[in-house]
Enzyme design. Structure first.
Site, PDB file in Angstrom:
ATOM      1  N   ARG A 295       8.664   3.594  -4.564  1.00 14.83           N
ATOM      2  CA  ARG A 295       7.642   3.553  -5.616  1.00 14.83           C
ATOM      3  C   ARG A 295       6.884   4.876  -5.652  1.00 14.83           C
ATOM      4  O   ARG A 295       6.282   5.282  -4.660  1.00 14.83           O
ATOM      5  CB  ARG A 295       6.677   2.414  -5.297  1.00 14.83           C
ATOM      6  CG  ARG A 295       5.702   2.024  -6.348  1.00 14.83           C
ATOM      7  CD  ARG A 295       5.223   0.609  -6.092  1.00 14.83           C
ATOM      8  NE  ARG A 295       6.326  -0.314  -6.305  1.00 14.83           N
ATOM      9  CZ  ARG A 295       6.695  -0.765  -7.507  1.00 14.83           C
ATOM     10  NH1 ARG A 295       6.029  -0.440  -8.589  1.00 14.83           N
ATOM     11  NH2 ARG A 295       7.733  -1.578  -7.633  1.00 14.83           N
TER      12      ARG A 295
ATOM     13  N   ASP B 235       8.702  10.831 -21.018  1.00 19.19           N
ATOM     14  CA  ASP B 235       8.519   9.980 -19.843  1.00 19.19           C
ATOM     15  C   ASP B 235       9.801   9.167 -19.683  1.00 19.19           C
ATOM     16  O   ASP B 235      10.044   8.222 -20.442  1.00 19.19           O
ATOM     17  CB  ASP B 235       7.296   9.085 -20.107  1.00 19.19           C
ATOM     18  CG  ASP B 235       7.034   8.093 -18.978  1.00 19.19           C
ATOM     19  OD1 ASP B 235       7.932   7.892 -18.139  1.00 19.19           O
ATOM     20  OD2 ASP B 235       5.936   7.511 -18.965  1.00 19.19           O
TER      21      ASP B 235
ATOM     22  N   GLU C 299      -2.092  18.394   2.321  1.00 17.26           N
ATOM     23  CA  GLU C 299      -2.521  18.934   1.031  1.00 17.26           C
ATOM     24  C   GLU C 299      -1.944  20.325   0.839  1.00 17.26           C
ATOM     25  O   GLU C 299      -1.956  21.147   1.763  1.00 17.26           O
ATOM     26  CB  GLU C 299      -4.050  19.022   0.942  1.00 17.26           C
ATOM     27  CG  GLU C 299      -4.660  17.775   0.328  1.00 17.26           C
ATOM     28  CD  GLU C 299      -5.527  17.032   1.298  1.00 17.26           C
ATOM     29  OE1 GLU C 299      -5.168  17.007   2.498  1.00 17.26           O
ATOM     30  OE2 GLU C 299      -6.568  16.487   0.863  1.00 17.26           O
TER      31      GLU C 299
ATOM     32  N   TYR D  50      -1.249  14.459   7.123  1.00 19.77           N
ATOM     33  CA  TYR D  50      -1.954  15.066   5.975  1.00 19.77           C
ATOM     34  C   TYR D  50      -1.277  16.372   5.617  1.00 19.77           C
ATOM     35  O   TYR D  50      -0.946  17.168   6.512  1.00 19.77           O
ATOM     36  CB  TYR D  50      -3.422  15.333   6.319  1.00 19.77           C
ATOM     37  CG  TYR D  50      -4.330  14.357   5.609  1.00 19.77           C
ATOM     38  CD1 TYR D  50      -4.272  14.236   4.225  1.00 19.77           C
ATOM     39  CD2 TYR D  50      -5.215  13.551   6.311  1.00 19.77           C
ATOM     40  CE1 TYR D  50      -5.084  13.330   3.561  1.00 19.77           C
ATOM     41  CE2 TYR D  50      -6.023  12.636   5.654  1.00 19.77           C
ATOM     42  CZ  TYR D  50      -5.948  12.534   4.273  1.00 19.77           C
ATOM     43  OH  TYR D  50      -6.733  11.648   3.620  1.00 19.77           O
TER      44      TYR D  50
ATOM     45  N   THR E 181       8.957   7.769 -13.014  1.00 16.01           N
ATOM     46  CA  THR E 181       8.747   7.098 -11.738  1.00 16.01           C
ATOM     47  C   THR E 181      10.066   7.223 -10.981  1.00 16.01           C
ATOM     48  O   THR E 181      11.097   7.571 -11.565  1.00 16.01           O
ATOM     49  CB  THR E 181       8.384   5.614 -11.909  1.00 16.01           C
ATOM     50  OG1 THR E 181       9.349   5.013 -12.772  1.00 16.01           O
ATOM     51  CG2 THR E 181       6.995   5.455 -12.502  1.00 16.01           C
TER      52      THR E 181
ATOM     53  N   LYS F 289      12.600   2.848 -10.572  1.00 20.04           N
ATOM     54  CA  LYS F 289      13.199   1.896 -11.534  1.00 20.04           C
ATOM     55  C   LYS F 289      14.728   2.061 -11.479  1.00 20.04           C
ATOM     56  O   LYS F 289      15.302   1.828 -10.421  1.00 20.04           O
ATOM     57  CB  LYS F 289      12.601   2.136 -12.917  1.00 20.04           C
ATOM     58  CG  LYS F 289      11.086   1.878 -12.951  1.00 20.04           C
ATOM     59  CD  LYS F 289      10.529   1.944 -14.348  1.00 20.04           C
ATOM     60  CE  LYS F 289       9.063   1.549 -14.394  1.00 20.04           C
ATOM     61  NZ  LYS F 289       8.140   2.698 -14.232  1.00 20.04           N
TER      62      LYS F 289
HETATM   63  N1  DSN Z   1       5.051  -1.492 -15.440  1.00 24.44           N
HETATM   64  C1  DSN Z   1       6.206  -0.705 -15.816  1.00 24.44           C
HETATM   65  C2  DSN Z   1       7.243  -1.527 -16.469  1.00 24.44           C
HETATM   66  O1  DSN Z   1       7.372  -2.684 -16.109  1.00 24.44           O
HETATM   67  O2  DSN Z   1       7.945  -1.036 -17.324  1.00 24.44           O
HETATM   68  C3  DSN Z   1       5.823   0.452 -16.632  1.00 24.44           C
HETATM   69  O3  DSN Z   1       4.883   1.186 -15.942  1.00 24.44           O
END
Ligand code: DSN
Length: 418
Positions: free
Chosen positions: A232, A197, A53, A51, A223, A226
């Protein structure tokens, strides 16, 4: 020796099946990738027990000296990678990263503009069924009907008329570069915050292959899993003047304990992203995307906006009697090619049916596939779509796809002796 195999053979078997699925199929989902064994090791490591925080040096728990070190590595590397003033690596996801920015900069009811979901945007960019749409007065901007790209003069006109407090850009299904300078001009014209984003294009931005929004934007979210090829999770970058408010909003505002194992894995992924090999990897993602797009066009497929500048493309079936994105996704899955159905601009079909599929090359590029392999994959796609009514034909293609995939080993050590 596998501890999991001993402790839970049933779940172990499920994990092996999933590893085989990833290794034996061709994954063209534009938002997916395969992380390195080093990232997997950090993500599955002992920091899951802690933990923490707070932030490095200012935690609400004792015993944080090593998770502090991990978070500092992640923060320093992210700053070096993107050249940003401030970074918060704690968001559990892209959605929570976006939420933290909205909660920092906006009040409920404020006016915001975002790219409409049906035109390539994201649920958290103001869709009525998402918290962003519940809390704020979003209007969507759209792509031009003819060119299928954003018309920045129209965006400026719309901003002047609507007077938003923030303009959100970035997308989950937009194949062309964004013009962040033009979006900054629109924000300045109406005194709006600029939030970008970059979840999809983060790896390309990190490698300098997509224009960076960092010099222009107040807030940049992403994110980490990707094109960036990390675990993730989410991340937020911003100008220093927003840093304290933003950090307070991430924790305690919307999150509790950070996922320290994931933050450790983010640090590993950012180290990988700082290497020359990574830049070359990102270059090959785009090269492969362009090769796949060209091969599909030669086979007669229509691509939204005429092709791609990035890692993804959208195939449109609009006007093809009886053909939908859903049918294509199903047929391709049976043939061993994993894609997602996707709406295309001005789509006549419902979101669960759609008139398109989205294809991306980050995962196949990680496996070492090259432009010539994209031509092979385009051939598989074409045959699967043409033979979509024959399960027998699709099963035969799946066998060919599995043989083809085996030429590009993935997680072999994990599958050995499984
Ligand atoms: N679910 C993602 C995508 O496939 O682009 C976006 O959050």
């Amino acid at each position: 020796m596998s501890y999991l195999k001993q402790a839970d053979p049933e779940l172990y078997d499920v994990m092996v099946r999933e590893t085989e699925r990833q290794a034996h199929k061709v994954v063209l989902i534009a938002s997916e990738n395969f992380v390195s064994e080093a990232v997997l090791e950090a993500n599955g490591g002992v920091m899951t027990n802690k933990y923490a925080e707070g932030y490095p040096g200012k935690r609400y728990y004792g015993g944080c000296e090593w998770v502090d070190a991990a978070e500092n590595l992640a923060r320093d590397r992210a700053k070096q990678l993107f050249g940003c003033e401030h970074v918060n690596v704690q968001p559990h996801s892209g959605s929570q990263a976006n939420m933290a920015v909205y909660f920092t900069a906006l009040k409920p009811g404020d006016k915001v503009m975002g790219l409409a979901l049906a035109h390539g945007g994201h649920l958290t960019h103001g869709h009525p069924i998402n918290f962003s749409g519940f809390l704020y007065n979003f209007v969507g901007y759209e792509v031009d009907r003819e060119t299928e790209v954003i018309n920045y003069d129209h965006l400026l006109d719309q901003a002047r008329e609507f007077q938003p407090r923030m303009i959100v850009s970035g997308a989950s299904a937009y194949p062309r570069f964004f013009d962040f300078e033009a979006i900054r001009r629109a924000c300045d014209a109406v005194g709006a915050y600029m939030m970008v984003d970059i979840a999809h294009i983060a790896g390309l931005v990190a490698a300098g292959l997509h224009p960076s929004p960092i010099p222009f934007a107040d807030f940049v979210t992403t994110t980490t899993h990707k094109t960036l090829r990390g675990p993730r999770g989410g991340m937020i970058m911003c100008k220093e003047k927003y840093a304290a408010d933003l950090d307070r909003m991430v924790m305690p505002g919307i999150q509790g304990g950070p996922l320290m194992h994931t933050i450790a894995a983010k640090a590993v992924a950012f180290k990988e992203a700082l290497t020359p090999e990574y830049k070359d990897y990102q270059r090959r993602i785009i090269e492969n995307a362009k090769a796949l797009a060209e091969a599909l066009k030669k086979l007669g497929y229509r691509l939204v906006a005429g092709g791609t500048d990035t890692h993804l493309m959208l195939v449109s079936f609009v006007g093809q009697e009886g053909m939908t994105g859903k049918k294509a996704e199903n047929a391709l899955d049976k043939a061993g090619i994993v894609v997602n159905k996707n709406t295309v601009p001005f789509d006549p079909e419902k979101p669960f049916v759609t008139s398109g599929i989205r294809l991306g090359t980050p995962a196949v590029t990680t496996r070492g596939m090259k432009p010539g392999d994209m031509t092979t994959i385009a051939g598989f796609i074409d045959r699967a779509i043409k033979n979509r009514k024959s399960d027998e034909a699709l099963a035969a293609i799946a066998k060919e796809v599995a043989d083809f995939s085996k030429r590009f080993p993935l997680y072999e050590e994990r599958l050995k002796g499984a």
